[in-house]
Design an enzyme around this catalytic site. Structure first.
Site, PDB file in Angstrom:
ATOM      1  N   GLU A 181      46.296  38.213  47.793  1.00  0.00           N
ATOM      2  CA  GLU A 181      45.265  39.056  46.414  1.00  0.00           C
ATOM      3  C   GLU A 181      46.377  39.206  45.214  1.00  0.00           C
ATOM      4  OE1 GLU A 181      42.267  41.267  47.370  1.00  0.00           O
ATOM      5  OE2 GLU A 181      41.234  40.003  49.093  1.00  0.00           O
ATOM      6  N   GLU A 219      39.102  35.575  53.587  1.00  0.00           N
ATOM      7  CA  GLU A 219      38.830  36.441  54.127  1.00  0.00           C
ATOM      8  C   GLU A 219      36.987  36.782  53.306  1.00  0.00           C
ATOM      9  OE1 GLU A 219      40.219  39.918  52.291  1.00  0.00           O
ATOM     10  OE2 GLU A 219      42.308  39.252  52.980  1.00  0.00           O
ATOM     11  N   ASN A 227      39.400  34.590  49.148  1.00  0.00           N
ATOM     12  CA  ASN A 227      38.903  35.548  50.075  1.00  0.00           C
ATOM     13  C   ASN A 227      37.289  36.055  48.795  1.00  0.00           C
ATOM     14  OD1 ASN A 227      40.928  36.154  50.776  1.00  0.00           O
ATOM     15  ND2 ASN A 227      42.081  37.633  50.646  1.00  0.00           N
ATOM     16  N   HIS A 284      51.162  41.053  52.374  1.00  0.00           N
ATOM     17  CA  HIS A 284      49.903  41.627  51.937  1.00  0.00           C
ATOM     18  C   HIS A 284      49.889  43.101  51.537  1.00  0.00           C
ATOM     19  CE1 HIS A 284      45.432  41.297  53.072  1.00  0.00           C
ATOM     20  NE2 HIS A 284      44.942  42.227  53.224  1.00  0.00           N
ATOM     21  N   ARG A 318      44.936  35.340  60.756  1.00  0.00           N
ATOM     22  CA  ARG A 318      45.444  35.277  59.976  1.00  0.00           C
ATOM     23  C   ARG A 318      45.824  37.011  60.170  1.00  0.00           C
ATOM     24  NH1 ARG A 318      43.566  37.120  54.900  1.00  0.00           N
ATOM     25  NH2 ARG A 318      45.187  36.578  53.260  1.00  0.00           N
ATOM     26  N   TYR A 326      34.337  38.197  48.574  1.00  0.00           N
ATOM     27  CA  TYR A 326      32.929  39.702  48.608  1.00  0.00           C
ATOM     28  C   TYR A 326      31.348  39.550  48.068  1.00  0.00           C
ATOM     29  CZ  TYR A 326      36.918  41.277  52.210  1.00  0.00           C
ATOM     30  OH  TYR A 326      37.759  40.987  52.631  1.00  0.00           O
TER      31      TYR A 326
HETATM   32  C1  FCB Z   1      40.131  42.123  50.035  1.00  0.00           C
HETATM   33  C2  FCB Z   1      42.048  42.770  51.338  1.00  0.00           C
HETATM   34  C3  FCB Z   1      41.858  43.286  53.038  1.00  0.00           C
HETATM   35  C4  FCB Z   1      41.136  43.871  52.411  1.00  0.00           C
HETATM   36  C5  FCB Z   1      39.997  44.014  52.517  1.00  0.00           C
HETATM   37  C6  FCB Z   1      37.695  44.862  52.416  1.00  0.00           C
HETATM   38  O1  FCB Z   1      40.894  42.822  48.418  1.00  0.00           O
HETATM   39  O2  FCB Z   1      42.956  41.511  50.764  1.00  0.00           O
HETATM   40  O3  FCB Z   1      42.417  43.027  53.209  1.00  0.00           O
HETATM   41  O4  FCB Z   1      40.577  45.393  52.585  1.00  0.00           O
HETATM   42  O5  FCB Z   1      39.615  43.401  51.149  1.00  0.00           O
END
Ligand code: FCB
Length: 486
Positions: A180, A385, A309, A135, A91, A311
């Site tokens: 995002e 992500e 995405n 992006h 990607r 985290y």
């Molecule tokens: C996300 C972004 C990516 C990267 C990660 C850590 O928010 O899409 O570009 O910076 O975080």
């Protein structure tokens, strides 16, 4: 994504062997501005990030994407590295100012040729190209004309989508419109910790709508010129929001953040309507008259899957004093990225954190996938992500050992597997990131890569996590070191 708060302590237990579905896609992810460099080469013009980086005090250490990992010149080596790892998909994003400098008019052959060469090489190595159109690198000239708060930017975006589809539609199999849009709107125009660095809550809400509109128009433009087999999606950074307690003010804080972070996009894109509570919560700021008749229908386009995405989860309470908005892990600014929600305080989930200061909590990913499946039945999901930054370094043997990243990936992949086992249709997983790269406002101070980049020389060193991930990707089987929890 609002759920009751739940703190899970890691448990020691029996290791597990978790097999993923045979067609599950294993990939790595990057974005143009974060890796390409060659900022002024072959006709590329500045984007809002080039300008932002040049504004003193915006990006840590004054770092810029001028050179980054020099992927624009080292792409062949980078594709070879992916092939060695054994991943089946890549990607990446297309740089709008490289393909259509200034954001208007015809495309530039040299810019397109770069992506033609890259995708040819990927296909040659049996790696599926997954391209994101946007992006975050809006051509500066479009920002000068008003940027995303202005409706015309959505039209420009659809024109650019057509150019990209015509040129690359025969080789890119999977397309993502936006990455995002929450960050583009609320960090870019609200808190100002991302380009273009504006701090106007109404501009942020207008930007969110015009990004939605741009998405809808771009999906239509893509469908008009792509072969019918093409897959089209959007990637959202879902905030998996948990209230700190069951008290009404905390539950309401979670509802409001869920509206501002998630439902502002999923409402029009996937349900065909903005949520009423979002309008009510922000009524003191705007009457939303920038949403015109027919817009929501245009935004609501069929998608082949939803890019997720994830985290870290988001833990909130409703008791911050009006003057502060706490730290929500998205950089420091006196301005809130949450219009109309200044009384919401953000908390860390107990447990480990990454070098970004983000809580490590795979249960959030599992709960998020279950909720998305319940909210949007029948819509396949793709983890576009997931990953973590840690303070990696090269040891005297020339190796980079990153056990924390391996533990993070293991926990999150196990969480994905549990969701699949529960019946959620998750089609693939993209590790963020293939390489260490330019981490936006943090510059090069944060390393997310499975591959270490020595910036002075550009040398790439696969970290222990790259070898580990390659094994999982090649076999489709995850061996956990302890029993996973949820
Ligand atoms: C996300 C972004 C990516 C990267 C990660 C850590 O928010 O899409 O570009 O910076 O975080």
């Amino acid at each position: 994504m609002v759920t009751a708060v739940r703190h899970v302590a890691p448990q020691a237990g029996t290791p597990e062997t978790l097999a993923f579905p045979p067609l599950f896609l294993w990939g790595t992810a990057t974005a143009a501005y974060q890796i390409e460099g060659a900022a002024a080469v072959d006709g590329r013009t500045p984007s809002i990030w080039d300008t932002y980086c040049r504004t003193p005090g915006r990006v840590r250490n004054g770092d810029t994407g001028d050179v980054a990992t020099d992927h624009y010149h080292r792409w062949r080596e980078d594709v070879a590295m992916m092939a060695d790892l054994g991943v089946g998909a890549y990607r990446f994003s297309l740089a709008w100012p490289r393909i259509q400098p200034t954001g208007r008019g015809p495309s530039v052959q040299k810019g397109l040729d770069f992506y033609r060469r890259l995708t040819d090489e990927l296909l040659e190595k049996n790696i599926k190209p997954v391209a994101t159109l946007y992006h975050w690198d809006l051509p500066q000239e479009l920002e000068d004309a008003g940027g995303w708060p202005e409706r015309v930017t959505a039209d420009r975006f659809a024109e650019y989508a057509s150019l990209a589809a015509e040129a690359l539609g025969d080789r890119v199999h999977t397309w993502t419109t936006l990455n995002e849009p929450w960050c583009s709107s609320f960090l870019g125009y609200g808190s100002g910790v991302h380009a273009p660095g504006r701090t106007d809550p109404v501009a942020a809400l207008r930007a969110a709508h015009h990004l939605n509109l741009g998405h809808g128009k771009a999906v239509q433009a893509l469908r008009a010129s792509l072969p019918s087999r093409a897959q089209i999606s959007v990637t959202l950074n879902f905030h998996h929001v948990r209230p700190l307690s069951e008290q009404a003010q905390d539950v309401d804080a979670a509802r409001r953040i869920d509206a501002l972070a998630n439902r502002v996009f999923t409402g029009p894109m996937l349900k065909g309507a903005y949520p009423d509570d979002l309008f009510q919560d922000t009524a003191r700021l705007t009457d939303w008259s920038f949403v015109r008749d027919g817009d929501v229908q245009e935004i609501h386009q069929p998608l082949d899957f939803l890019g997720v995405n994830y985290y870290s989860p988001t833990l909130v309470s409703g008791d911050a004093p009006e003057s502060s908005h706490g730290s929500d892990g998205h950089g420091n600014s006196a301005h809130s990225p949450w219009p109309g929600a200044k009384d919401v305080a953000f908390h860390l989930t107990p447990g480990p954190t990454t070098a970004m200061g983000w809580s490590v909590d795979p249960t959030g990913l599992n709960e998020l996938l279950l909720r998305l499946d319940a909210d949007f039945p029948g819509l396949p999901l793709m983890i576009t992500e997931n990953g973590a930054a840690f303070d990696d370094y090269v040891n005297p043997q020339g190796e980079v050992n990153d056990p924390d990243r391996i533990a993070y990936l293991e926990g999150h992949l196990a969480a994905v597997h549990r969701a699949i086992a529960a019946g959620v249709d998750v089609r693939g997983y993209f590790l963020w990131s293939l390489l260490d790269n330019f981490e936006w406002g943090y510059g090069y101070s944060r390393r997310f890569g499975a591959v270490y980049v020595d910036y002075p020389t550009g040398k790439r060193i696969p970290k222990a996590s790259a070898h580990w991930y390659g094994k999982v990707a090649r076999s489709g089987v995850l061996h956990t070191s302890t029993e996973s929890v949820d």
